[in-house]
Design an enzyme around this catalytic site. Structure first.
Site, PDB file in Angstrom:
ATOM      1  N   HIS A   7      36.255 -26.727  20.694  1.00  0.00           N
ATOM      2  CA  HIS A   7      35.730 -26.051  19.503  1.00  0.00           C
ATOM      3  C   HIS A   7      34.941 -27.111  18.742  1.00  0.00           C
ATOM      4  O   HIS A   7      35.509 -28.007  18.129  1.00  0.00           O
ATOM      5  CB  HIS A   7      36.928 -25.525  18.695  1.00  0.00           C
ATOM      6  CG  HIS A   7      36.595 -25.003  17.329  1.00  0.00           C
ATOM      7  ND1 HIS A   7      36.668 -23.664  17.005  1.00  0.00           N
ATOM      8  CD2 HIS A   7      36.206 -25.638  16.199  1.00  0.00           C
ATOM      9  CE1 HIS A   7      36.345 -23.504  15.733  1.00  0.00           C
ATOM     10  NE2 HIS A   7      36.059 -24.677  15.217  1.00  0.00           N
ATOM     11  N   ASP A  55      35.847 -14.504  21.531  1.00  0.00           N
ATOM     12  CA  ASP A  55      36.557 -15.207  20.456  1.00  0.00           C
ATOM     13  C   ASP A  55      37.286 -14.165  19.590  1.00  0.00           C
ATOM     14  O   ASP A  55      37.308 -14.274  18.364  1.00  0.00           O
ATOM     15  CB  ASP A  55      35.604 -16.064  19.612  1.00  0.00           C
ATOM     16  CG  ASP A  55      36.344 -17.146  18.836  1.00  0.00           C
ATOM     17  OD1 ASP A  55      37.582 -17.224  18.952  1.00  0.00           O
ATOM     18  OD2 ASP A  55      35.678 -17.908  18.102  1.00  0.00           O
ATOM     19  N   HIS A  88      32.119 -21.110  22.215  1.00  0.00           N
ATOM     20  CA  HIS A  88      31.275 -20.344  21.284  1.00  0.00           C
ATOM     21  C   HIS A  88      30.039 -21.067  20.750  1.00  0.00           C
ATOM     22  O   HIS A  88      29.946 -21.373  19.558  1.00  0.00           O
ATOM     23  CB  HIS A  88      32.109 -19.793  20.127  1.00  0.00           C
ATOM     24  CG  HIS A  88      33.158 -20.739  19.574  1.00  0.00           C
ATOM     25  ND1 HIS A  88      32.862 -22.003  19.134  1.00  0.00           N
ATOM     26  CD2 HIS A  88      34.494 -20.582  19.408  1.00  0.00           C
ATOM     27  CE1 HIS A  88      33.974 -22.586  18.711  1.00  0.00           C
ATOM     28  NE2 HIS A  88      34.976 -21.746  18.874  1.00  0.00           N
TER      29      HIS A  88
HETATM   30 ZN   LIG Z   1      36.836 -21.903  18.017  1.00  0.00          ZN
HETATM   31 ZN   LIG Z   2      38.547 -19.186  19.027  1.00  0.00          ZN
END
Ligand SMILES: [Zn+2]
Ligand SMILES: [Zn+2]
Length: 428
Positions: free
Chosen positions: A177, A303, A230
């Site tokens: 992330h 997500d 993401h």
């Molecule tokens: Zn994330």
């Molecule tokens: Zn996530």
């Protein structure tokens, strides 16, 4: 025969299959592709429908254990099935965080009762604290093959380097992330014209780009595989494209909202449009779309991040995240397939084939002898997203009120129909 799917357009980029045919299923396996007659326990006329290998969403939050007022493994799996998804990888930021074999066992045991394939990742650092590394050998023996502190970055680059170095030998996939919290500095939406107009703190895209660059550099130095979660900025896309060209073992994912919307949605001051990373600008959106089509971005994920309505009520204080499992295929078909950007085979690659490949899972194919795991959808079905009709416990969808073209109709896992749109509509 247990099941015959008549006149279905079967598409599997792995085998080159792309034609209207019948599929016969017995004891969980595809036993014949071709003219199958009509003699089976159940025969379904699939005229006008497509069948692709069951979708795999490698980035979901099911909030179980500990935050089950938002979602639990059963409701999360119900949302997955309604979206044509037969396999999911859970993120470890439950409560407690998934960092011990005991929590892994709880999740996998519950997941085994859902009828689909539920896998879980585990933390990189204990309790996602950014402190010590978890016991990866113990986690691996418990059934974990991917690690991440998703929801947070690993702030200490040296710790991330150590986790990557270990991954070379333990075979785990490290997912990152990418967000530098010091740069984010309390920002809640993309930093730019919209944040300025609303008078709220922005999330600078440099926060994402900087950590994406750091992770690719660390992976290159260790000879490790890094998967970037993401992706939302044109900067990250460019960094990953260049790293791939240089032979770095980097893969990445994005979510439908990043190639569908921009931060202009935030003019509504509605926290259902807030997630991390945030919706960006048209330049970012276009770059994400281009990167999906040219192979820079490997996977489409959701997500899926459920939050209760009360939590999302306050625009400024609401937690980040949106649900997505039931809209992902529809949004992708609408934007990419009906938008004339790509065919069904490419969508199957992004949503089914590549996520399993990235994680090192066995491929799911449409071929005789294979286990039957299918997403069957109507590419022409028009429908409008009504949040209250979602199977997820939480209704925080960024796509509320959107009209899509394309929808999952049957989801089949291990030869069993685990979702049937008609039956579902009669029940709910
Ligand atoms: Zn994330
Ligand atoms: Zn996530």
């Amino acid at each position: 025969m247990d099941l015959i799917l008549k006149n279905v357009h079967a598409a599997d980029p792995q085998t080159g299959l792309d034609c209207v045919t019948d599929i016969a299923v017995k004891d969980g396996k595809i036993v014949k592709i071709g003219d199958c007659g009509g003699s089976a326990e159940r025969v379904i006329d699939c005229t006008g429908l497509y069948a692709v290998p069951g979708l795999f969403d490698m980035h979901v939050h099911f909030r179980d254990p500990g935050l089950t007022y938002k979602e639990d493994i059963f409701t999360g799996a119900a949302a997955a099935k309604a979206g044509g998804v037969t396999g999911v990888l859970l993120m470890p930021n439950s409560k407690p965080a998934c960092d011990t074999p005991k929590t892994v066992k709880y999740i996998l045991d519950k997941g085994a009762q859902t009828g689909i394939n539920v896998y879980t990742s585990a933390c990189i650092t204990e309790g996602m604290s950014g402190g010590g590394l978890c016991d990866y050998e113990a986690l691996k023996n418990a059934g974990v093959f991917a690690i991440t502190d998703d929801g947070r970055p690993v702030e200490n680059a040296e710790l991330m380097r150590q986790a990557l170095e270990l991954s070379v030998t333990n075979g785990m996939t490290v997912l990152s992330h990418c967000e530098d919290l010091k740069i984010i500095n309390g920002g809640i939406i993309n930093k730019g014209e919209v944040s300025k107009a609303l008078g709220v703190k922005g999330m600078d895209r440099a926060s994402e780009d900087y950590i994406t660059a750091r992770e690719t550099a660390l992976a290159a130095s260790c000879g490790a595989h890094i998967h970037i979660c993401h992706v939302s900025t044109y900067g990250s896309v460019n960094i990953i494209r260049a790293a791939k060209r240089d032979g770095v073992n980097v893969t990445c994912e994005t979510a439908p909202h990043y190639f569908t919307y921009t931060d202009e949605k935030l003019y509504s001051r509605d926290a259902d449009y807030r997630m991390s990373p945030p919706l960006r600008t048209e330049k970012d959106r276009a770059a994400i779309e281009e990167a999906l089509l040219d192979g820079t971005i490997d996977c489409i994920i959701t997500d899926h991040a459920p939050h209760a309505a009360e939590e999302k009520a306050d625009f400024l204080k609401a937690p980040n995240g949106v649900v997505g499992l039931e809209t992902s295929l529809a949004a992708t078909l609408t934007k990419l397939y009906h938008g004339g950007k790509c065919g069904i085979g490419k969508i199957a690659e992004l949503m089914s084939v590549n996520p399993r490949r990235v994680l090192g899972l066995p491929p799911v194919k449409i071929e005789e002898g294979a286990e039957c795991e299918l997403c069957i959808f109507d590419p022409e079905a028009e429908w409008t997203v009504e949040p209250e009709k979602l199977h997820s416990k939480s209704k925080n969808t960024v796509f509320k009120g959107e009209t899509f073209k394309g929808r999952a109709v049957y989801t089949i896992c291990r030869g069993k129909i685990v979702f049937d749109r008609k039956e579902d509509e009669n029940v709910t």
